[in-house]
Motif scaffolding. Structure first.
Motif, PDB file in Angstrom:
ATOM      1  N   VAL A 123      53.838  85.267   4.389  1.00  0.00           N
ATOM      2  CA  VAL A 123      55.284  84.887   4.628  1.00  0.00           C
ATOM      3  C   VAL A 123      56.077  85.992   3.995  1.00  0.00           C
ATOM      4  O   VAL A 123      55.820  86.437   3.016  1.00  0.00           O
ATOM      5  CB  VAL A 123      55.427  83.618   3.905  1.00  0.00           C
ATOM      6  CG1 VAL A 123      57.098  83.240   4.025  1.00  0.00           C
ATOM      7  CG2 VAL A 123      54.785  82.534   4.613  1.00  0.00           C
ATOM      8  N   PRO A 135      63.556  84.291  -1.731  1.00  0.00           N
ATOM      9  CA  PRO A 135      63.303  83.695  -3.320  1.00  0.00           C
ATOM     10  C   PRO A 135      63.441  82.220  -3.196  1.00  0.00           C
ATOM     11  O   PRO A 135      64.228  81.487  -2.645  1.00  0.00           O
ATOM     12  CB  PRO A 135      64.559  84.044  -3.965  1.00  0.00           C
ATOM     13  CG  PRO A 135      65.625  84.638  -2.877  1.00  0.00           C
ATOM     14  CD  PRO A 135      64.632  84.829  -1.709  1.00  0.00           C
ATOM     15  N   THR A 136      62.834  81.424  -4.192  1.00  0.00           N
ATOM     16  CA  THR A 136      63.086  80.158  -4.588  1.00  0.00           C
ATOM     17  C   THR A 136      64.442  79.850  -5.008  1.00  0.00           C
ATOM     18  O   THR A 136      64.913  80.532  -6.011  1.00  0.00           O
ATOM     19  CB  THR A 136      62.084  79.765  -5.693  1.00  0.00           C
ATOM     20  OG1 THR A 136      60.698  79.912  -5.299  1.00  0.00           O
ATOM     21  CG2 THR A 136      62.196  78.326  -6.187  1.00  0.00           C
ATOM     22  N   ASP A 181      52.872  83.460 -10.630  1.00  0.00           N
ATOM     23  CA  ASP A 181      53.467  83.500  -9.415  1.00  0.00           C
ATOM     24  C   ASP A 181      52.680  84.045  -8.175  1.00  0.00           C
ATOM     25  O   ASP A 181      52.677  85.456  -8.236  1.00  0.00           O
ATOM     26  CB  ASP A 181      54.983  83.888  -9.494  1.00  0.00           C
ATOM     27  CG  ASP A 181      56.002  83.830  -8.155  1.00  0.00           C
ATOM     28  OD1 ASP A 181      55.264  83.067  -7.337  1.00  0.00           O
ATOM     29  OD2 ASP A 181      56.901  84.302  -8.479  1.00  0.00           O
ATOM     30  N   GLY A 189      52.609  85.827  -5.030  1.00  0.00           N
ATOM     31  CA  GLY A 189      53.617  86.258  -4.096  1.00  0.00           C
ATOM     32  C   GLY A 189      54.882  86.297  -4.665  1.00  0.00           C
ATOM     33  O   GLY A 189      55.773  85.595  -4.283  1.00  0.00           O
ATOM     34  N   GLU A 210      52.170  90.648  -6.240  1.00  0.00           N
ATOM     35  CA  GLU A 210      52.995  90.622  -4.695  1.00  0.00           C
ATOM     36  C   GLU A 210      52.394  91.802  -4.199  1.00  0.00           C
ATOM     37  O   GLU A 210      51.924  92.957  -4.884  1.00  0.00           O
ATOM     38  CB  GLU A 210      54.422  90.866  -5.293  1.00  0.00           C
ATOM     39  CG  GLU A 210      55.340  91.618  -4.110  1.00  0.00           C
ATOM     40  CD  GLU A 210      55.566  90.649  -3.055  1.00  0.00           C
ATOM     41  OE1 GLU A 210      55.716  89.346  -3.225  1.00  0.00           O
ATOM     42  OE2 GLU A 210      55.230  91.195  -1.906  1.00  0.00           O
ATOM     43  N   ARG A 211      52.046  91.864  -2.764  1.00  0.00           N
ATOM     44  CA  ARG A 211      51.639  92.982  -1.934  1.00  0.00           C
ATOM     45  C   ARG A 211      52.506  93.968  -1.668  1.00  0.00           C
ATOM     46  O   ARG A 211      52.095  94.970  -1.259  1.00  0.00           O
ATOM     47  CB  ARG A 211      50.994  92.149  -0.477  1.00  0.00           C
ATOM     48  CG  ARG A 211      52.137  91.542   0.359  1.00  0.00           C
ATOM     49  CD  ARG A 211      51.214  91.094   1.481  1.00  0.00           C
ATOM     50  NE  ARG A 211      51.016  92.258   2.343  1.00  0.00           N
ATOM     51  CZ  ARG A 211      51.852  92.831   3.062  1.00  0.00           C
ATOM     52  NH1 ARG A 211      53.059  92.549   3.017  1.00  0.00           N
ATOM     53  NH2 ARG A 211      51.518  93.835   3.889  1.00  0.00           N
ATOM     54  N   ASP A 271      46.892  91.907  -3.174  1.00  0.00           N
ATOM     55  CA  ASP A 271      46.567  90.905  -2.157  1.00  0.00           C
ATOM     56  C   ASP A 271      46.294  89.735  -3.017  1.00  0.00           C
ATOM     57  O   ASP A 271      45.414  89.928  -3.935  1.00  0.00           O
ATOM     58  CB  ASP A 271      45.928  91.156  -1.315  1.00  0.00           C
ATOM     59  CG  ASP A 271      45.704  90.268  -0.259  1.00  0.00           C
ATOM     60  OD1 ASP A 271      45.463  88.982  -0.526  1.00  0.00           O
ATOM     61  OD2 ASP A 271      45.875  90.638   0.921  1.00  0.00           O
ATOM     62  N   ALA A 272      46.986  88.524  -2.904  1.00  0.00           N
ATOM     63  CA  ALA A 272      46.557  87.402  -3.797  1.00  0.00           C
ATOM     64  C   ALA A 272      45.140  87.059  -3.693  1.00  0.00           C
ATOM     65  O   ALA A 272      44.676  86.387  -4.533  1.00  0.00           O
ATOM     66  CB  ALA A 272      47.397  86.417  -3.403  1.00  0.00           C
ATOM     67  N   PRO A 287      53.700  81.342  -0.007  1.00  0.00           N
ATOM     68  CA  PRO A 287      53.681  82.751   0.410  1.00  0.00           C
ATOM     69  C   PRO A 287      52.970  83.036   1.466  1.00  0.00           C
ATOM     70  O   PRO A 287      53.016  84.353   2.045  1.00  0.00           O
ATOM     71  CB  PRO A 287      52.900  83.497  -0.954  1.00  0.00           C
ATOM     72  CG  PRO A 287      52.211  82.364  -1.784  1.00  0.00           C
ATOM     73  CD  PRO A 287      53.011  81.132  -1.303  1.00  0.00           C
TER      74      PRO A 287
HETATM   75  C1  LIG Z   1      58.345  83.113   0.156  1.00  0.00           C
HETATM   76  S1  LIG Z   1      58.283  84.448  -0.842  1.00  0.00           S
HETATM   77  C2  LIG Z   1      58.324  83.819  -2.268  1.00  0.00           C
HETATM   78  C3  LIG Z   1      58.869  84.777  -3.458  1.00  0.00           C
HETATM   79  C4  LIG Z   1      58.766  84.234  -5.001  1.00  0.00           C
HETATM   80  N1  LIG Z   1      57.568  83.707  -5.175  1.00  0.00           N
HETATM   81  C5  LIG Z   1      59.916  83.040  -5.086  1.00  0.00           C
HETATM   82  O1  LIG Z   1      59.284  81.905  -5.023  1.00  0.00           O
HETATM   83  O2  LIG Z   1      60.822  83.637  -5.474  1.00  0.00           O
HETATM   84  C6  LIG Z   1      56.814  85.219  -0.477  1.00  0.00           C
HETATM   85  C7  LIG Z   1      56.013  86.289  -0.953  1.00  0.00           C
HETATM   86  O3  LIG Z   1      54.842  86.355  -1.084  1.00  0.00           O
HETATM   87  C8  LIG Z   1      54.458  87.676  -0.620  1.00  0.00           C
HETATM   88  N2  LIG Z   1      53.020  87.825  -0.185  1.00  0.00           N
HETATM   89  C9  LIG Z   1      52.748  87.262   1.084  1.00  0.00           C
HETATM   90  N3  LIG Z   1      51.535  87.409   1.322  1.00  0.00           N
HETATM   91  C10 LIG Z   1      50.800  87.793   0.216  1.00  0.00           C
HETATM   92  C11 LIG Z   1      49.617  88.234  -0.327  1.00  0.00           C
HETATM   93  N4  LIG Z   1      48.288  87.828   0.426  1.00  0.00           N
HETATM   94  N5  LIG Z   1      49.320  88.581  -1.489  1.00  0.00           N
HETATM   95  C12 LIG Z   1      50.462  88.895  -2.266  1.00  0.00           C
HETATM   96  N6  LIG Z   1      51.643  88.550  -1.954  1.00  0.00           N
HETATM   97  C13 LIG Z   1      51.990  88.187  -0.830  1.00  0.00           C
HETATM   98  C14 LIG Z   1      55.417  88.236   0.392  1.00  0.00           C
HETATM   99  O4  LIG Z   1      55.523  89.488   0.499  1.00  0.00           O
HETATM  100  C15 LIG Z   1      56.853  87.726  -0.385  1.00  0.00           C
HETATM  101  O5  LIG Z   1      57.342  88.471  -1.300  1.00  0.00           O
END
Ligand SMILES: C[S@@+](CC[C@H](N)C(=O)[O-])C[C@H]1O[C@@H](n2cnc3c(N)ncnc32)[C@H](O)[C@@H]1O
Length: 278
Positions: free
Chosen positions: A123, A127-128, A150, A152, A174-175, A201-202, A218
């Motif tokens: 995704v 931000p939340t 956290d 992502g 965060e990726r 990558d998570a 995320p």
């Molecule tokens: C919906 S945002 C949430 C941001 C933050 N956690 C917040 O709540 O404010 C999702 C985030 O997850 C990151 N993301 C998506 N897939 C990911 C992965 N496989 N590994 C790490 N980060 C990832 C995206 O780049 C994005 O910044």
């Protein structure tokens, strides 16, 4: 807020309380109102007055942001933010004055991502809304004994605010490298060594230190499935909590190794807290 532009401008002239840095919410509402009127205000003198007032409001906001930043550096961030922490039982995906306040305080650079179109099932950054994080810190009773991750973490608002409010160690995975650089810069500038960020990558990141996992949806589909399997493996080694927001909550609600007291375990517009079963 009031009858019309003339009366409102006169009110702002007569009552200077909005200039007090702490009158943030009032100023935020007043600035919204002035911005709205500016779209259609014809009288040049009124326009100019409104623009001068908006600049003065932004300057008062900057003073407040600097005061809260100083308090965070002194370890007193929670007390400094306390006038804005009564969030009730928050719901919904909209942003409000608390988000504007936190954005001003954290002053996170918003770089263009290297990869503006995330791969399938991942995704994009959003931000939340910060009231949900205030709610999560209270309801999950987060404390310095916790290590929150956290997954992502985007620009890092969540790790920064969770640490400021609870004293927990917090990491973000965060990726997107540009987001991680921005988040790290903010943690250093706010003097918060217990807030850290990893670019990964998570599905592959080290998640072994956390006992609380936060996910604002995320990823979805197979990526979410893989990450949930990793969290479940960790839950065999220690008690864990999962704090979820958005559509991913539904998937967590269906995991037999998790339970929750939430009245609606599948709610997508409210934080749901899950506990691992022993
Ligand atoms: C919906 S945002 C949430 C941001 C933050 N956690 C917040 O709540 O404010 C999702 C985030 O997850 C990151 N993301 C998506 N897939 C990911 C992965 N496989 N590994 C790490 N980060 C990832 C995206 O780049 C994005 O910044």
């Amino acid at each position: 807020m009031t009858d019309g532009p003339a009366a409102f401008l006169a009110l702002l002239d007569d009552d200077p309380t909005w200039r007090v840095p702490g009158a943030f919410r009032w100023r935020a509402d007043a600035a919204d109102q002035l911005d709205l009127w500016l779209v259609s205000l014809d009288d040049p003198a009124q326009r100019q007055r409104a623009e001068v007032l908006l600049d003065a409001m932004a300057a008062a906001d900057d003073v407040l942001f600097a005061q809260v930043r100083d308090a965070i550096r002194a370890g007193e961030g929670r007390a400094a933010l306390s006038p804005w922490l009564d969030v009730g039982e928050p719901t919904g995906a909209h942003y409000d004055a608390l988000d504007a306040l936190i954005a001003g305080v954290f002053a996170l650079a918003e770089p263009v991502p290297d990869d503006p179109r995330p791969p399938a099932d991942m995704v994009f950054y959003q931000p939340t809304p910060m009231r949900h994080i205030v709610d999560a810190v209270q309801r999950a009773a987060l404390s310095p004994a916790d290590h929150v991750l956290d997954l992502g973490s985007g620009l890092g608002h969540v790790p920064l605010l969770v640490h400021v409010l609870s004293g927990a160690a917090v990491s973000g995975v965060e990726r997107e490298p540009a987001y991680v650089a921005s988040a790290r810069e903010a943690a250093v500038s706010l003097g918060l060594p217990e807030v850290s960020f990893t670019c990964a990558d998570a599905r592959e990141a080290d998640i072994s230190r956390a006992n609380v996992f936060y996910l604002f949806t995320p990823f979805i589909g197979p990526v979410l499935r893989d990450v949930i399997a990793r969290i479940e493996a960790e839950a065999r080694t220690r008690p864990l909590r999962v704090v979820a927001l958005g559509p991913c909550t539904r998937t967590f609600a269906r995991q037999a190794w998790l339970h929750t007291d939430a009245p609606d375990p599948e709610a997508a517009d409210r934080i749901v807290i899950f506990h691992s079963r022993r």
